[in-house]
Design a protein around this motif. Sequence first.
Motif, PDB file in Angstrom:
ATOM      1  N   ARG A  19     -24.625  16.156  62.245  1.00 47.14           N
ATOM      2  CA  ARG A  19     -24.355  17.532  61.819  1.00 47.14           C
ATOM      3  C   ARG A  19     -23.520  17.462  60.546  1.00 47.14           C
ATOM      4  O   ARG A  19     -22.397  16.978  60.566  1.00 47.14           O
ATOM      5  CB  ARG A  19     -23.650  18.293  62.926  1.00 47.14           C
ATOM      6  CG  ARG A  19     -24.569  18.540  64.105  1.00 47.14           C
ATOM      7  CD  ARG A  19     -23.824  18.818  65.401  1.00 47.14           C
ATOM      8  NE  ARG A  19     -24.739  18.728  66.532  1.00 47.14           N
ATOM      9  CZ  ARG A  19     -24.995  17.591  67.188  1.00 47.14           C
ATOM     10  NH1 ARG A  19     -24.406  16.455  66.834  1.00 47.14           N
ATOM     11  NH2 ARG A  19     -25.836  17.583  68.194  1.00 47.14           N
ATOM     12  N   LEU A  20     -24.115  17.923  59.471  1.00 45.95           N
ATOM     13  CA  LEU A  20     -23.483  17.907  58.156  1.00 45.95           C
ATOM     14  C   LEU A  20     -22.844  19.273  57.922  1.00 45.95           C
ATOM     15  O   LEU A  20     -23.509  20.300  58.067  1.00 45.95           O
ATOM     16  CB  LEU A  20     -24.523  17.618  57.079  1.00 45.95           C
ATOM     17  CG  LEU A  20     -24.021  17.531  55.647  1.00 45.95           C
ATOM     18  CD1 LEU A  20     -23.129  16.299  55.468  1.00 45.95           C
ATOM     19  CD2 LEU A  20     -25.190  17.484  54.686  1.00 45.95           C
ATOM     20  N   ALA A  21     -21.574  19.285  57.575  1.00 44.94           N
ATOM     21  CA  ALA A  21     -20.849  20.539  57.371  1.00 44.94           C
ATOM     22  C   ALA A  21     -20.395  20.642  55.925  1.00 44.94           C
ATOM     23  O   ALA A  21     -19.855  19.686  55.360  1.00 44.94           O
ATOM     24  CB  ALA A  21     -19.644  20.622  58.305  1.00 44.94           C
ATOM     25  N   VAL A  22     -20.644  21.812  55.339  1.00 43.36           N
ATOM     26  CA  VAL A  22     -20.261  22.085  53.956  1.00 43.36           C
ATOM     27  C   VAL A  22     -19.591  23.451  53.904  1.00 43.36           C
ATOM     28  O   VAL A  22     -19.582  24.203  54.875  1.00 43.36           O
ATOM     29  CB  VAL A  22     -21.488  22.025  53.019  1.00 43.36           C
ATOM     30  CG1 VAL A  22     -22.067  20.611  52.981  1.00 43.36           C
ATOM     31  CG2 VAL A  22     -22.552  23.013  53.438  1.00 43.36           C
ATOM     32  N   SER A  23     -19.041  23.772  52.749  1.00 44.16           N
ATOM     33  CA  SER A  23     -18.366  25.052  52.579  1.00 44.16           C
ATOM     34  C   SER A  23     -19.147  25.917  51.597  1.00 44.16           C
ATOM     35  O   SER A  23     -19.422  25.509  50.474  1.00 44.16           O
ATOM     36  CB  SER A  23     -16.942  24.825  52.054  1.00 44.16           C
ATOM     37  OG  SER A  23     -16.286  26.068  51.890  1.00 44.16           O
ATOM     38  N   TYR A  24     -19.483  27.123  52.036  1.00 43.57           N
ATOM     39  CA  TYR A  24     -20.287  28.057  51.254  1.00 43.57           C
ATOM     40  C   TYR A  24     -19.504  29.348  51.065  1.00 43.57           C
ATOM     41  O   TYR A  24     -19.357  30.130  52.009  1.00 43.57           O
ATOM     42  CB  TYR A  24     -21.608  28.313  51.981  1.00 43.57           C
ATOM     43  CG  TYR A  24     -22.539  29.276  51.306  1.00 43.57           C
ATOM     44  CD1 TYR A  24     -23.062  28.986  50.050  1.00 43.57           C
ATOM     45  CD2 TYR A  24     -22.911  30.454  51.916  1.00 43.57           C
ATOM     46  CE1 TYR A  24     -23.936  29.856  49.432  1.00 43.57           C
ATOM     47  CE2 TYR A  24     -23.788  31.334  51.304  1.00 43.57           C
ATOM     48  CZ  TYR A  24     -24.288  31.030  50.058  1.00 43.57           C
ATOM     49  OH  TYR A  24     -25.151  31.893  49.446  1.00 43.57           O
ATOM     50  N   HIS A  25     -18.962  29.542  49.871  1.00 41.47           N
ATOM     51  CA  HIS A  25     -18.173  30.748  49.576  1.00 41.47           C
ATOM     52  C   HIS A  25     -17.137  31.009  50.664  1.00 41.47           C
ATOM     53  O   HIS A  25     -17.076  32.092  51.240  1.00 41.47           O
ATOM     54  CB  HIS A  25     -19.078  31.967  49.392  1.00 41.47           C
ATOM     55  CG  HIS A  25     -20.036  31.815  48.256  1.00 41.47           C
ATOM     56  ND1 HIS A  25     -19.656  31.991  46.951  1.00 41.47           N
ATOM     57  CD2 HIS A  25     -21.343  31.479  48.241  1.00 41.47           C
ATOM     58  CE1 HIS A  25     -20.700  31.790  46.165  1.00 41.47           C
ATOM     59  NE2 HIS A  25     -21.738  31.467  46.922  1.00 41.47           N
ATOM     60  N   ASP A  26     -16.333  30.015  50.961  1.00 39.01           N
ATOM     61  CA  ASP A  26     -15.268  30.087  51.963  1.00 39.01           C
ATOM     62  C   ASP A  26     -15.768  30.288  53.390  1.00 39.01           C
ATOM     63  O   ASP A  26     -15.012  30.706  54.261  1.00 39.01           O
ATOM     64  CB  ASP A  26     -14.240  31.169  51.607  1.00 39.01           C
ATOM     65  CG  ASP A  26     -13.525  30.872  50.310  1.00 39.01           C
ATOM     66  OD1 ASP A  26     -13.289  29.678  50.023  1.00 39.01           O
ATOM     67  OD2 ASP A  26     -13.212  31.812  49.575  1.00 39.01           O
ATOM     68  N   MET A  27     -17.047  30.015  53.609  1.00 37.81           N
ATOM     69  CA  MET A  27     -17.612  30.082  54.958  1.00 37.81           C
ATOM     70  C   MET A  27     -18.165  28.703  55.306  1.00 37.81           C
ATOM     71  O   MET A  27     -18.788  28.058  54.471  1.00 37.81           O
ATOM     72  CB  MET A  27     -18.763  31.099  55.026  1.00 37.81           C
ATOM     73  CG  MET A  27     -18.327  32.543  54.917  1.00 37.81           C
ATOM     74  SD  MET A  27     -17.408  33.121  56.359  1.00 37.81           S
ATOM     75  CE  MET A  27     -18.631  33.007  57.628  1.00 37.81           C
ATOM     76  N   PRO A  28     -17.937  28.240  56.540  1.00 33.02           N
ATOM     77  CA  PRO A  28     -18.532  26.959  56.931  1.00 33.02           C
ATOM     78  C   PRO A  28     -20.031  27.105  57.109  1.00 33.02           C
ATOM     79  O   PRO A  28     -20.532  28.161  57.504  1.00 33.02           O
ATOM     80  CB  PRO A  28     -17.846  26.648  58.260  1.00 33.02           C
ATOM     81  CG  PRO A  28     -17.371  27.952  58.774  1.00 33.02           C
ATOM     82  CD  PRO A  28     -17.125  28.836  57.583  1.00 33.02           C
TER      83      PRO A  28
END
Length: 151
Positions: A25-34
């Motif tokens: 499970r790859l987690a990134v940050s998108y406009h201050d949303m996980p």
Amino acid sequence: MRLKDKEITQQNEMDEIMEKAQVCRLAVSYHDMPYIIPMNFGYSNQVLYFHSAGEGLKLSILRENPQASFEVDINTEIVPSEHGCDWSMRYQSVVGFGEVEFIEGIEAKREGMTIIMQHYSDKVSVFKDSQLAGVTLFKLKINTMTGKKSG
């Protein structure tokens, strides 16, 4: 880690979990949303390899912010109990952080795809240059990782 008796500190134990896991499970940050994406992967020398189509939200996010985290787990099993608050779970997991780099060039892509395929099969995979040209490959160079086990 709060519960030190559950911590996995040996790199070889974490590597073994990484090698047995089927999904990362790859987690990134998108406009201050996980934003988290379950992905197929390959693992070698504390580097995760992923493949993708040429476009999509995760690629847009990673090109803007290459910082990412990941999670894998194996041997998960619910341990029921008579009382609701006494239920538990057995598992082994690894969580880590790193930075994504996009892989360019046919030979570099071939190497990355080989690592991914070796994760799932002992068969030797052959990749046509035209196939490799149409796939996006990226790797997550792991800066830190921690392991945890229960049960």
